[in-house]
Design a protein around this motif. Sequence first.
Motif, PDB file in Angstrom:
ATOM      1  N   GLU A   1       0.320  -9.531  15.543  1.00 35.35           N
ATOM      2  CA  GLU A   1       0.562  -9.233  14.068  1.00 35.35           C
ATOM      3  C   GLU A   1      -0.346  -8.167  13.417  1.00 35.35           C
ATOM      4  OE1 GLU A   1       1.857 -12.726  11.773  1.00 35.35           O
ATOM      5  OE2 GLU A   1       3.407 -13.137  13.175  1.00 35.35           O
ATOM      6  N   LYS A   2      -1.671  -8.232  13.712  1.00 36.60           N
ATOM      7  CA  LYS A   2      -2.739  -7.523  13.108  1.00 36.60           C
ATOM      8  C   LYS A   2      -2.658  -6.366  13.867  1.00 36.60           C
ATOM      9  CE  LYS A   2      -5.383 -11.386  11.878  1.00 36.60           C
ATOM     10  NZ  LYS A   2      -6.660 -12.414  12.013  1.00 36.60           N
ATOM     11  N   ALA A   3      -2.431  -6.277  15.069  1.00 39.94           N
ATOM     12  CA  ALA A   3      -2.239  -4.862  15.974  1.00 39.94           C
ATOM     13  C   ALA A   3      -1.038  -4.239  15.473  1.00 39.94           C
ATOM     14  CB  ALA A   3      -2.255  -5.438  17.289  1.00 39.94           C
ATOM     15  N   LYS A   4      -0.195  -4.995  14.844  1.00 41.72           N
ATOM     16  CA  LYS A   4       1.080  -4.343  14.603  1.00 41.72           C
ATOM     17  C   LYS A   4       0.764  -3.354  13.176  1.00 41.72           C
ATOM     18  CE  LYS A   4       5.904  -4.843  13.328  1.00 41.72           C
ATOM     19  NZ  LYS A   4       7.154  -5.825  13.079  1.00 41.72           N
ATOM     20  N   ILE A   5      -0.054  -4.045  12.359  1.00 42.32           N
ATOM     21  CA  ILE A   5      -0.633  -3.261  10.974  1.00 42.32           C
ATOM     22  C   ILE A   5      -1.219  -2.004  11.386  1.00 42.32           C
ATOM     23  CG2 ILE A   5      -1.908  -3.502   9.073  1.00 42.32           C
ATOM     24  CD1 ILE A   5      -0.737  -6.371   8.810  1.00 42.32           C
ATOM     25  N   TRP A   6      -2.187  -2.289  12.491  1.00 38.32           N
ATOM     26  CA  TRP A   6      -3.087  -1.318  12.917  1.00 38.32           C
ATOM     27  C   TRP A   6      -2.433  -0.058  13.486  1.00 38.32           C
ATOM     28  CZ3 TRP A   6      -7.320   0.992  12.110  1.00 38.32           C
ATOM     29  CH2 TRP A   6      -8.062   2.034  12.992  1.00 38.32           C
ATOM     30  N   ASN A   7      -1.317  -0.374  14.228  1.00 35.70           N
ATOM     31  CA  ASN A   7      -0.621   0.570  14.871  1.00 35.70           C
ATOM     32  C   ASN A   7      -0.060   1.750  13.832  1.00 35.70           C
ATOM     33  OD1 ASN A   7      -0.695   0.921  17.777  1.00 35.70           O
ATOM     34  ND2 ASN A   7       0.147  -1.143  18.004  1.00 35.70           N
ATOM     35  N   LYS A   8       0.581   0.846  12.840  1.00 39.09           N
ATOM     36  CA  LYS A   8       1.330   1.573  11.851  1.00 39.09           C
ATOM     37  C   LYS A   8       0.461   2.519  11.022  1.00 39.09           C
ATOM     38  CE  LYS A   8       2.692  -0.727   8.231  1.00 39.09           C
ATOM     39  NZ  LYS A   8       3.195  -1.695   7.535  1.00 39.09           N
ATOM     40  N   ILE A   9      -0.902   2.164  10.850  1.00 36.78           N
ATOM     41  CA  ILE A   9      -1.964   2.847  10.139  1.00 36.78           C
ATOM     42  C   ILE A   9      -2.389   4.034  11.170  1.00 36.78           C
ATOM     43  CG2 ILE A   9      -4.268   2.890   9.270  1.00 36.78           C
ATOM     44  CD1 ILE A   9      -3.537  -0.004   8.220  1.00 36.78           C
ATOM     45  N   ILE A  10      -2.644   3.709  12.116  1.00 29.84           N
ATOM     46  CA  ILE A  10      -3.358   4.616  13.264  1.00 29.84           C
ATOM     47  C   ILE A  10      -2.179   5.779  13.525  1.00 29.84           C
ATOM     48  CG2 ILE A  10      -3.073   3.557  15.559  1.00 29.84           C
ATOM     49  CD1 ILE A  10      -6.358   5.351  14.344  1.00 29.84           C
ATOM     50  N   ASN A  11      -1.153   5.263  13.561  1.00 35.21           N
ATOM     51  CA  ASN A  11      -0.146   6.306  14.071  1.00 35.21           C
ATOM     52  C   ASN A  11       0.316   7.144  12.932  1.00 35.21           C
ATOM     53  OD1 ASN A  11       0.279   5.812  16.736  1.00 35.21           O
ATOM     54  ND2 ASN A  11       1.333   4.013  16.451  1.00 35.21           N
ATOM     55  N   LYS A  12       0.419   6.736  11.647  1.00 36.61           N
ATOM     56  CA  LYS A  12       0.884   7.692  10.401  1.00 36.61           C
ATOM     57  C   LYS A  12      -0.136   8.316   9.407  1.00 36.61           C
ATOM     58  CE  LYS A  12       5.322   5.207  10.763  1.00 36.61           C
ATOM     59  NZ  LYS A  12       6.329   4.558   9.809  1.00 36.61           N
ATOM     60  N   GLU A  13      -1.384   7.538   9.387  1.00 36.55           N
ATOM     61  CA  GLU A  13      -2.279   7.812   8.555  1.00 36.55           C
ATOM     62  C   GLU A  13      -3.053   9.091   8.560  1.00 36.55           C
ATOM     63  OE1 GLU A  13      -3.748   8.085   5.001  1.00 36.55           O
ATOM     64  OE2 GLU A  13      -2.558   6.328   5.226  1.00 36.55           O
ATOM     65  N   THR A  14      -3.186   9.881   7.748  1.00 35.30           N
ATOM     66  CA  THR A  14      -4.020  11.011   7.808  1.00 35.30           C
ATOM     67  C   THR A  14      -5.177  11.154   7.026  1.00 35.30           C
ATOM     68  OG1 THR A  14      -2.817  12.098   5.928  1.00 35.30           O
ATOM     69  CG2 THR A  14      -2.025  12.528   8.296  1.00 35.30           C
ATOM     70  N   ASN A  15      -5.419  10.064   6.032  1.00 31.99           N
ATOM     71  CA  ASN A  15      -6.422   9.924   5.349  1.00 31.99           C
ATOM     72  C   ASN A  15      -7.777   9.088   6.082  1.00 31.99           C
ATOM     73  OD1 ASN A  15      -8.507   9.094   3.657  1.00 31.99           O
ATOM     74  ND2 ASN A  15      -7.338   9.009   1.999  1.00 31.99           N
ATOM     75  N   MET A  16      -8.717   9.506   6.834  1.00 32.85           N
ATOM     76  CA  MET A  16      -9.409   8.926   7.894  1.00 32.85           C
ATOM     77  C   MET A  16     -10.398   8.114   6.867  1.00 32.85           C
ATOM     78  SD  MET A  16      -8.791   9.368  10.955  1.00 32.85           S
ATOM     79  CE  MET A  16     -10.295   8.539  11.262  1.00 32.85           C
ATOM     80  N   GLU A  17     -10.521   8.395   5.835  1.00 36.17           N
ATOM     81  CA  GLU A  17     -11.479   7.466   4.880  1.00 36.17           C
ATOM     82  C   GLU A  17     -10.667   5.857   4.805  1.00 36.17           C
ATOM     83  OE1 GLU A  17     -13.270   6.614   0.136  1.00 36.17           O
ATOM     84  OE2 GLU A  17     -11.890   8.423   0.900  1.00 36.17           O
ATOM     85  N   PHE A  18      -9.429   5.912   4.644  1.00 35.60           N
ATOM     86  CA  PHE A  18      -8.589   4.770   4.471  1.00 35.60           C
ATOM     87  C   PHE A  18      -8.308   4.031   5.907  1.00 35.60           C
ATOM     88  CE2 PHE A  18      -4.325   2.696   5.101  1.00 35.60           C
ATOM     89  CZ  PHE A  18      -4.574   1.622   4.132  1.00 35.60           C
ATOM     90  N   VAL A  19      -8.160   4.913   6.961  1.00 36.03           N
ATOM     91  CA  VAL A  19      -8.459   4.637   8.407  1.00 36.03           C
ATOM     92  C   VAL A  19      -9.384   3.474   8.590  1.00 36.03           C
ATOM     93  CG1 VAL A  19      -8.036   4.891  10.853  1.00 36.03           C
ATOM     94  CG2 VAL A  19      -6.869   6.226   9.137  1.00 36.03           C
TER      95      VAL A  19
END
Length: 211
Positions: free
Chosen positions: A65-83
């Motif tokens: 479930e934690k990996a699912k959250i991470w996947n959503k972020i790493i696949n869509k997020e462009t703000n590397m500070e937030f990543v």
Amino acid sequence: MKKMPIFWTILLIVVAVFYFTHTDSYIIVIIFLIFYFRKYSQIQTYNRKIKQLETELPLCTNLYEKAKIWNKIINKETNMEFVKYAWQQIQSSIIKNGIVAQNIKTPVAVGKKCYYTTSVGIVKQRTANGKKYFDIKNAEPATLYIFEDTMEWIAQGHRTIPISRIIKINISTDYKLVSFILRNEAASINFYSTEAKIIQCIIPLIQKERM
């Protein structure tokens, strides 16, 4: 949570004073306000993402479930500070709660404690014009299994390495390529995956448990 930088607040005051003392300066004021509210909007968006992460992460009951959250972020997020911030929080949660072996219904996992499994691409390191590079475009699809004593992957064949042989783990700057340096091996083992950071995090935890 982020706040509006003091610099922008001071600048807003300066522009306001300038406007009231130079009534013909409305164009400058409008341009400034556009940049100001753009910055303000970026901060508000950043804060909303943090709040969402801090709401969802505690509800996760397992590593997947934690990996699912991470996947959503790493696949869509462009703000590397937030990543980077998001990964710090997810990693902290994984370390704090520990990892638990799962029952994986596949022949390779029979009789073994499986901590994680995911799809990866096996990447070879090549040389061109005297420079080394990772040939991600020609990565070979595989399924990776992380057990209590071994890391195994199945592609066209089945390979196994003892986790105890892993002496160093490197990660690419985009967080999607993880490389394992093995004892008495010249070449590294490289996997391309959006879950590279999850893989990098798990191995040391297992090694620590096995000490």
